[in-house]
Each structure stands twice: as structure tokens, then as C-alpha cells.
Scaffold this motif. Structure first.
Motif, PDB file in Angstrom:
ATOM      1  N   ARG A 144       1.006  -1.201   0.073  1.00  0.00           N
ATOM      2  CA  ARG A 144      -0.104  -0.100   0.095  1.00  0.00           C
ATOM      3  C   ARG A 144       0.887   1.270  -0.184  1.00  0.00           C
ATOM      4  NH1 ARG A 144      -5.050  -1.135   4.183  1.00  0.00           N
ATOM      5  NH2 ARG A 144      -5.833  -2.608   3.039  1.00  0.00           N
ATOM      6  N   LEU A 145       1.940   1.211   0.718  1.00  0.00           N
ATOM      7  CA  LEU A 145       2.723   2.353   0.868  1.00  0.00           C
ATOM      8  C   LEU A 145       3.423   2.517  -0.434  1.00  0.00           C
ATOM      9  CD1 LEU A 145       3.946   2.048   4.718  1.00  0.00           C
ATOM     10  CD2 LEU A 145       2.338   3.737   3.656  1.00  0.00           C
ATOM     11  N   LEU A 146       4.151   1.706  -1.041  1.00  0.00           N
ATOM     12  CA  LEU A 146       4.835   1.550  -2.329  1.00  0.00           C
ATOM     13  C   LEU A 146       3.856   2.142  -3.459  1.00  0.00           C
ATOM     14  CD1 LEU A 146       6.874  -1.593  -2.305  1.00  0.00           C
ATOM     15  CD2 LEU A 146       7.804   0.725  -2.248  1.00  0.00           C
ATOM     16  N   ASP A 147       2.682   1.641  -3.383  1.00  0.00           N
ATOM     17  CA  ASP A 147       1.525   2.118  -4.356  1.00  0.00           C
ATOM     18  C   ASP A 147       1.308   3.485  -4.383  1.00  0.00           C
ATOM     19  OD1 ASP A 147       1.481  -0.446  -5.434  1.00  0.00           O
ATOM     20  OD2 ASP A 147      -0.757  -0.903  -4.467  1.00  0.00           O
ATOM     21  N   LEU A 148       1.338   4.007  -3.003  1.00  0.00           N
ATOM     22  CA  LEU A 148       0.940   5.473  -2.816  1.00  0.00           C
ATOM     23  C   LEU A 148       2.213   6.409  -3.418  1.00  0.00           C
ATOM     24  CD1 LEU A 148      -0.377   5.566   0.666  1.00  0.00           C
ATOM     25  CD2 LEU A 148      -1.626   6.213  -1.410  1.00  0.00           C
ATOM     26  N   GLY A 149       3.412   5.822  -3.243  1.00  0.00           N
ATOM     27  CA  GLY A 149       4.486   6.342  -3.787  1.00  0.00           C
ATOM     28  C   GLY A 149       5.770   6.514  -3.130  1.00  0.00           C
ATOM     29  N   ALA A 150       5.622   5.750  -1.974  1.00  0.00           N
ATOM     30  CA  ALA A 150       6.992   5.624  -1.007  1.00  0.00           C
ATOM     31  C   ALA A 150       7.966   5.057  -2.120  1.00  0.00           C
ATOM     32  CB  ALA A 150       6.592   4.602   0.177  1.00  0.00           C
ATOM     33  N   LYS A 151       9.166   5.483  -1.703  1.00  0.00           N
ATOM     34  CA  LYS A 151      10.263   5.139  -2.441  1.00  0.00           C
ATOM     35  C   LYS A 151      10.902   3.810  -2.083  1.00  0.00           C
ATOM     36  CE  LYS A 151      10.464   8.962  -4.996  1.00  0.00           C
ATOM     37  NZ  LYS A 151      11.144  10.020  -4.657  1.00  0.00           N
ATOM     38  N   ILE A 152      10.637   3.347  -0.847  1.00  0.00           N
ATOM     39  CA  ILE A 152      11.449   2.323  -0.264  1.00  0.00           C
ATOM     40  C   ILE A 152      10.941   1.932   1.064  1.00  0.00           C
ATOM     41  CG2 ILE A 152      13.223   3.308   1.131  1.00  0.00           C
ATOM     42  CD1 ILE A 152      15.194   1.090   0.141  1.00  0.00           C
TER      43      ILE A 152
END
Length: 251
Positions: free
Chosen positions: A217-225
Motif C-alpha cells: 500500500r505504501l509503495l503504491d502511494l509513492g513511497a520510495k522504499i
């Protein structure tokens, strides 16, 4: 390749294990409010975390009003906000502990003196300060480098509104491009990402069985890593410092 000079830290369940304690107090007040409106539903702290993690109490109350179709007068809302703050701080001062490995990384960063450090939270300033003081992390942050969406802004708000991150950037004299933040929640990550800040998604405060889903979910939002433990922080920071802006990964 970004030149990072600033590191922002979310507080609740990123630096300090505070969410379970806080939501226990929130649930009691939320249920009082629902009962006063003749609404039969009741919340446990666990249910509130599931529905509203990353929001401050003011944000939760706005969401509850929308969900259950009722309105609170401003004075009543402010009364409950103050009451919630007092109850949560009492719980935190009694029981709060640090996220595993967070204090050690702050110690290293402070010794290196390579980056400027600040806390950027949705929670009320008194609560954030009480949290980091309880676990001995307050010494790593100047007193005017703790920012609260509930307190520091002219108009109180809550993540995922990017206002608090934009405010912190302005006060610190930094650009989003030279800043990294660490966030554990969807609303927190979205707040930082909307402000254009490089975001590390931290899932170490979630139960092991939930970490994979939250990472996605966090990666899908745009977190880099994604960071599962604070011991991974130096690698995560190095990844961002040595990567094109669009790259994402999970250690």
C-alpha cells in the motif's frame, strides 16, 4: 540524484509506539460522542486504528460526523479535542516505549551532524513532545523543530493534508527535493508525497502478518522504499540518495 540535507520523522508508531495507547483513549471519547447522539455503534481502540490510523483526533471526529451524519458545534469539538489530548498524554507518560532501533539511529544521525532533523506529526504538539520525552528522544530535536498539524498551523488540520509538511519545509528553509521523511501510515505517507518529499515507508510497528500488505500500500502511494526495522534506515537513506526520483523498492 537528490542531495539530502533534511530528515523528517513522523512520531506515532514511527519513533514512538504510541498508537495503541492513544486509540484506547480515543475510543472511550468517540463512544461518548456516539452515545450522546443516540448512535448505537461503539468502537474499540483496535477498530479505530484500523479506520483512522495516521489521523489526529480532530480528523477522526470530522470523519465520524461524515460517517454517521451528525454535526458538532466548534466549542464542543474543541472541548473533546482537549479532553482527548489530556487522556492520551497521561497514557503515554505512563507506558510509551520507542520503536525498536529508532533511538539508536537518531543517536548516529546526531553524532554524524550531516543532516538537520525534525519531527512532523498530525498529533497535538503537547502529545508529540510528551512522547519523545518519555522515550528520551527529545534531545535529538531542537524545541522549535517539532511540528504538529493540530497545533503548529494557523488552521488546524491532519495528514493526509500536506500542509504540515509544507509548513515544516518553509520553517526549516528546505526544499522537498533535499528532504526525506519516514512514515508508517497511508495518510502520513500521502501527506509527505503530496508535498513532494522522498518518503520511506516504515512497517515495523505493524504485526508481522500485516507488514507485506502495508508495504504494498505504501509503495503504491509513492513511497520510495520500505523499511521493516530501523536497522535498515542507513540502507534506505543511501538508496534514496543514490537513486533517480522515480525508483521504488522494498528491502
Amino acid at each position: 540524484m537528490p542531495q539530502i540535507t533534511e530528515i523528517f520523522f513522523d512520531c506515532d508508531n514511527t519513533l514512538v509506539l504510541s498508537e495503541v495507547l492513544a486509540f484506547e483513549a480515543c475510543a472511550d471519547l468517540a463512544n461518548e460522542i456516539l452515545e450522546s447522539r443516540g448512535i448505537p455503534d461503539r468502537y474499540t481502540g483496535e477498530q479505530l486504528i484500523k479506520d483512522f490510523v495516521g489521523q489526529n483526533f480532530r480528523g477522526m471526529m470530522i470523519s465520524l460526523q461524515s460517517k454517521y451524519k451528525f454535526e458538532m458545534e466548534k466549542d464542543e469539538l474543541e472541548m473533546y479535542v482537549k479532553k482527548e489530548e489530556d487522556r492520551v498524554i497521561a497514557k503515554l507518560e505512563a507506558k510509551a516505549g520507542p520503536c525498536e532501533g529508532a533511538t539508536e539511529q537518531l543517536e548516529k544521525l546526531a553524532a554524524e551532524k550531516k543532516y538537520h532533523l525534525a519531527v512532523v506529526s498530525s498529533s497535538a504538539l503537547r502529545r508529540v513532545v510528551a512522547s519523545i520525552k518519555k522515550v528520551g528522544q527529545d534531545k535529538y530535536f531542537d524545541t522549535d523543530m517539532v511540528f504538529s498539524a493540530a497545533t503548529s498551523l494557523e488552521k488546524p488540520t491532519s495528514k493526509p493534508d500536506p500542509a504540515i509538511y509544507l509548513h515544516a519545509l518553509k520553517v526549516c528553509g528546505k526544499t522537498a527535493a533535499e528532504t526525506v521523511t519516514i512514515e508508517d501510515s497511508k495518510s502520513g505517507a500521502l501527506s509527505a508525497i503530496r508535498a513532494g518529499i522522498h518518503t520511506i515507508g516504515y512497517v515495523g510497528s505493524y504485526p508481522p502478518e500485516e507488514q507485506s500488505e502495508m508495504s504494498t500500500r505504501l509503495l503504491d502511494l509513492g513511497a520510495k522504499i520500505i523499511m521493516k526495522h530501523w536497522s535498515e534506515f542507513p540502507k534506505c537513506l543511501e538508496f534514496i540518495e543514490n537513486s533517480p526520483a522515480e525508483v521504488q523498492s522494498s528491502l
